[in-house]
Motif scaffolding. Structure first.
Motif, short mmCIF file in Angstrom:
data_model
loop_
_atom_site.label_atom_id
_atom_site.label_comp_id
_atom_site.label_asym_id
_atom_site.label_seq_id
_atom_site.Cartn_x
_atom_site.Cartn_y
_atom_site.Cartn_z
N ARG A 1 0.82 -1.21 0.00
CA ARG A 1 0.00 0.00 0.00
C ARG A 1 0.85 1.26 0.00
N GLU B 1 -3.93 3.25 0.21
CA GLU B 1 -4.35 2.79 -1.12
C GLU B 1 -3.54 1.55 -1.51
N ALA B 2 -4.24 0.49 -1.93
CA ALA B 2 -3.57 -0.75 -2.32
C ALA B 2 -2.92 -0.62 -3.69
N SER C 1 -2.09 -6.51 -4.49
CA SER C 1 -2.62 -7.46 -3.52
C SER C 1 -1.73 -8.68 -3.46
N SER D 1 -8.65 -4.95 10.52
CA SER D 1 -9.57 -5.10 9.40
C SER D 1 -8.81 -5.62 8.19
N PRO D 2 -9.40 -6.54 7.41
CA PRO D 2 -8.72 -7.02 6.19
C PRO D 2 -8.34 -5.89 5.25
N GLN D 3 -9.09 -4.77 5.28
CA GLN D 3 -8.79 -3.65 4.40
C GLN D 3 -7.54 -2.88 4.82
N ASP D 4 -7.01 -3.20 6.00
CA ASP D 4 -5.81 -2.51 6.49
C ASP D 4 -4.56 -3.38 6.48
#
Length: 353
Positions: free
Chosen positions: A77, A82-83, A86, A167-170
């Motif tokens: 990120r 922002e990724a 992945s 959180s998976p988003q982090d």
């Protein structure tokens, strides 16, 4: 038949794993370790499949999995969160270093003698001496010479564990200009680590001071990073200079052999240091159980020197890319393009999650 004497200098991951793998019916083993007790604070280590196989040979893979966390996915990120790319982590198991050491300790036979002392010179006998004493190895210095002395990098590593599942988003690594921050689940909490250029150290680093420096360095990062650092405390954190070892062409000389960081300390950017230490120890132990010592040491060199030295170089290269300063915009643009290509490939093959 007389027992063969083995002295293991260092009771860390490699030392305990080797003591647990050697045949107690053949070897008279002594482990020398200057710590009076196992550490209570440490970061999470990712166990790759080969390392898990080594744990299985020691009989503790099930326990490691039950006490660890499955690492499924994350992302590279920008500091904003922002990724860019992945990453899939299927098959990886995360376990804290203190927990791994405790479990390795249970695999050591009761016949193994434990000596709590710092070893400045090797015991004088005709048996095998094993340098498992880390990046600043006394064994390597004495038998491979001053040119093999560990070298400090410009980078500091600060890391720890805080309560709460991320959180998976982090989850993932945040690559900034000359600095990295990573976070991942860790057995009921969140494991975090930061690496950046710093003049602190190089030997003893004050953890509280390092935490304050870290909070300042990452003050403009994503909210998840700042919130995590606000929870970090000196009691659950570590701070140390990153050191590496120079290239070695062989890990055995006469009746002395090096394993783990004593042989091939590398930067943490590939997450392979602990894994390769485990594989070293289990490989060496298995060979010593099956072959005469001289043949076992030669076979160990063939199996492990080239692989671990290549990983050492690859880790250093990855660190140079991750901690890039002037080339950061080009690096991030390339990562984003690679991320798009990977996503398109997953869509075509039906492997997207």
């Amino acid at each position: 038949m007389a027992m063969e004497k083995v002295d293991i200098i260092g009771g860390g991951i490699a030392g305990l794993a080797l003591a647990g793998r050697l045949d107690p019916g053949r070897f008279d083993v002594t482990v020398y370790e200057q710590r009076t007790e196992l550490p209570s604070v440490g970061t999470t280590l990712a166990m790759w499949p080969e390392a898990q196989q080594a744990l299985a040979e020691l009989g503790i893979l099930g326990a490691v999995r039950s006490r660890g966390a499955i690492i499924k996915a994350g992302a590279l990120r920008r500091p904003s969160g922002e990724a860019l790319l992945s990453m899939e982590g299927e098959g990886l198991v995360g376990v804290s270093r203190p927990e791994l050491l405790r479990l390795l300790d249970t695999a050591v036979p009761a016949t193994v003698r434990r000596v709590v002392q710092r070893v400045d010179r090797l015991p004088g006998h005709s048996g095998l001496s094993v340098g498992a004493d880390g990046v600043n190895s006394i064994v390597r210095r004495d038998f491979w010479g001053r040119r093999s002395t560990a070298r400090p990098t410009p980078f500091l590593a600060v890391r720890g564990v805080v309560p709460g599942i991320p959180s998976p988003q982090d989850v993932g690594e945040y690559w900034g200009r000359g600095q990295i921050f990573g976070l991942a689940p860790a057995g009921g909490g969140t494991n975090w680590y930061a690496s950046f250029r710093s003049d602190l150290g190089p030997d003893k680093v004050d953890v509280a001071e390092a935490l304050e420096v870290t909070r300042d360095r990452y003050a403009n990062h994503a909210p998840a990073v700042k919130e995590l650092l606000a929870l970090a405390s000196p009691e659950t954190s570590l701070a140390q200079r990153i050191w590496t070892t120079p290239a070695l062409g062989r890990y055995a000389r006469r009746n002395v052999v090096l394993v783990g960081d004593a042989a091939h300390a590398m930067t943490p950017n590939l997450g392979r240091g602990a894994c390769e230490a485990l594989i070293d120890a289990v490989t060496l132990g298995g060979l010593l159980n099956e072959l005469p010592t001289e043949e076992a040491l030669a076979a160990f060199g063939r199996k492990r020197v080239m692989r671990t030295q290549l990983l050492r170089l690859a880790s250093s290269l990855m660190g140079s890319v991750a901690l890039a300063q002037g080339a950061q915009p080009w690096r991030d643009a390339l990562l984003k393009q690679v991320g798009k290509s990977v996503a398109r490939t997953r869509e075509r093959t039906g492997t997207s999650k």
